[in-house]
Design a protein around this motif. Structure first.
Motif, PDB file in Angstrom:
ATOM      1  N   VAL A  60      32.537  37.628   9.031  1.00  0.00           N
ATOM      2  CA  VAL A  60      32.021  38.887   9.567  1.00  0.00           C
ATOM      3  C   VAL A  60      30.782  38.571  10.415  1.00  0.00           C
ATOM      4  CG1 VAL A  60      31.078  41.165   9.017  1.00  0.00           C
ATOM      5  CG2 VAL A  60      32.877  40.177   7.571  1.00  0.00           C
ATOM      6  N   LEU A  61      30.817  39.003  11.668  1.00  0.00           N
ATOM      7  CA  LEU A  61      29.683  38.836  12.577  1.00  0.00           C
ATOM      8  C   LEU A  61      28.969  40.170  12.690  1.00  0.00           C
ATOM      9  CD1 LEU A  61      28.189  36.943  14.566  1.00  0.00           C
ATOM     10  CD2 LEU A  61      29.676  37.867  16.362  1.00  0.00           C
ATOM     11  N   VAL A  62      27.649  40.163  12.491  1.00  0.00           N
ATOM     12  CA  VAL A  62      26.861  41.400  12.520  1.00  0.00           C
ATOM     13  C   VAL A  62      25.848  41.331  13.653  1.00  0.00           C
ATOM     14  CG1 VAL A  62      25.316  42.919  11.228  1.00  0.00           C
ATOM     15  CG2 VAL A  62      27.102  41.632  10.026  1.00  0.00           C
ATOM     16  N   ASP A  63      25.822  42.395  14.459  1.00  0.00           N
ATOM     17  CA  ASP A  63      24.803  42.578  15.494  1.00  0.00           C
ATOM     18  C   ASP A  63      23.760  43.527  14.925  1.00  0.00           C
ATOM     19  OD1 ASP A  63      23.300  43.009  17.797  1.00  0.00           O
ATOM     20  OD2 ASP A  63      24.804  44.292  18.742  1.00  0.00           O
ATOM     21  N   ILE A 109      15.187  40.593   9.180  1.00  0.00           N
ATOM     22  CA  ILE A 109      15.408  40.699  10.621  1.00  0.00           C
ATOM     23  C   ILE A 109      14.061  41.046  11.270  1.00  0.00           C
ATOM     24  CG2 ILE A 109      16.639  41.900  12.460  1.00  0.00           C
ATOM     25  CD1 ILE A 109      18.415  40.133  10.621  1.00  0.00           C
ATOM     26  N   ARG A 110      13.537  40.135  12.066  1.00  0.00           N
ATOM     27  CA  ARG A 110      12.222  40.300  12.686  1.00  0.00           C
ATOM     28  C   ARG A 110      12.301  40.548  14.185  1.00  0.00           C
ATOM     29  NH1 ARG A 110      10.958  41.227   8.192  1.00  0.00           N
ATOM     30  NH2 ARG A 110      10.065  39.763   6.728  1.00  0.00           N
ATOM     31  N   SER A 111      13.401  40.169  14.798  1.00  0.00           N
ATOM     32  CA  SER A 111      13.567  40.429  16.231  1.00  0.00           C
ATOM     33  C   SER A 111      14.998  40.880  16.468  1.00  0.00           C
ATOM     34  CB  SER A 111      13.251  39.179  17.061  1.00  0.00           C
ATOM     35  OG  SER A 111      14.185  38.158  16.803  1.00  0.00           O
ATOM     36  N   THR A 114      19.710  40.426  16.994  1.00  0.00           N
ATOM     37  CA  THR A 114      19.996  39.234  16.208  1.00  0.00           C
ATOM     38  C   THR A 114      21.436  39.345  15.744  1.00  0.00           C
ATOM     39  OG1 THR A 114      17.735  38.856  15.432  1.00  0.00           O
ATOM     40  CG2 THR A 114      19.495  38.026  14.030  1.00  0.00           C
ATOM     41  N   ILE A 115      22.190  38.266  15.904  1.00  0.00           N
ATOM     42  CA  ILE A 115      23.531  38.238  15.333  1.00  0.00           C
ATOM     43  C   ILE A 115      23.516  37.286  14.147  1.00  0.00           C
ATOM     44  CG2 ILE A 115      24.776  38.914  17.429  1.00  0.00           C
ATOM     45  CD1 ILE A 115      25.509  35.949  17.836  1.00  0.00           C
ATOM     46  N   ALA A 116      24.286  37.632  13.125  1.00  0.00           N
ATOM     47  CA  ALA A 116      24.386  36.800  11.932  1.00  0.00           C
ATOM     48  C   ALA A 116      25.847  36.719  11.522  1.00  0.00           C
ATOM     49  CB  ALA A 116      23.545  37.375  10.800  1.00  0.00           C
ATOM     50  N   ARG A 126      22.612  32.314  12.043  1.00  0.00           N
ATOM     51  CA  ARG A 126      21.892  33.430  12.676  1.00  0.00           C
ATOM     52  C   ARG A 126      21.385  32.986  14.037  1.00  0.00           C
ATOM     53  NH1 ARG A 126      17.030  36.702   9.782  1.00  0.00           N
ATOM     54  NH2 ARG A 126      18.669  36.823   8.237  1.00  0.00           N
ATOM     55  N   GLN A 127      21.386  33.935  14.991  1.00  0.00           N
ATOM     56  CA  GLN A 127      20.878  33.663  16.339  1.00  0.00           C
ATOM     57  C   GLN A 127      20.182  34.920  16.858  1.00  0.00           C
ATOM     58  OE1 GLN A 127      21.095  30.778  18.308  1.00  0.00           O
ATOM     59  NE2 GLN A 127      19.766  31.905  19.668  1.00  0.00           N
ATOM     60  N   ALA A 128      18.947  34.774  17.299  1.00  0.00           N
ATOM     61  CA  ALA A 128      18.210  35.897  17.881  1.00  0.00           C
ATOM     62  C   ALA A 128      18.297  35.828  19.392  1.00  0.00           C
ATOM     63  CB  ALA A 128      16.755  35.851  17.437  1.00  0.00           C
TER      64      ALA A 128
END
Length: 147
Positions: A60-63, A109-111, A114-116, A126-128
């Motif tokens: 599952v990819l979350v935006d 989540i700080r920025s 972000t996708i996780a 995770r990638q911001a």
């Protein structure tokens, strides 16, 4: 037949069993009879997020995004395009961090955006920052190979 995969319906949130080899055959929900995959991201709240993360056997990819965020709005069409190419092997969710501050806080989540990527209920990558569709797809595929 191998063990079936559990797939959460994007419409009624029922958990369905689908054979891995049948994922691409446009399976439908056993409860509401609607398509299990529509090739677009699913907007979720906190409760739906938890159900989809914990009960889907596919990644599952979350935006994580917010309506006031310019880069989030710019990335939305690319994320939707990525959904069309990644489903049915990956479920794509969108979680509004303003409406679901509990989940955003839980995952630090700080920025945004972000996708996780989640597998088996656990975050694996995770990638911001905003990304184009090709970059999203490449990022997910490389993380799935590494996992």
């Amino acid at each position: 037949m191998a063990d079936p995969l559990h797939i959460v319906c994007p419409h009624c949130d029922a958990v369905n069993r689908v054979a891995n080899e049948r994922l691409a055959d446009q399976p439908v929900c056993g409860k509401c009879t609607r398509a299990l995959f529509e090739g677009k991201p699913l907007d979720v709240n906190s409760a739906r997020f938890t159900r989809h993360i914990s009960r889907n056997d596919i990644p599952v990819l979350v935006d994580f995004w917010a309506a006031w965020c310019g880069p989030c709005r710019m990335m939305a069409p690319a994320y939707a395009q990525a959904a069309g190419r990644l489903e049915p092997r990956v479920r794509l969710l969108k979680l509004d961090t303003e409406a679901s501050q509990d989940i955003a806080g839980l995952f630090g989540i700080r920025s945004i955006p972000t996708i996780a990527l989640f597998q088996g209920g656990q975050e694996v990558a995770r990638q911001a920052g905003a990304m184009d569709a090709g970059s999203i797809i490449s990022w997910v595929q490389s993380r799935m190979r590494a996992a």
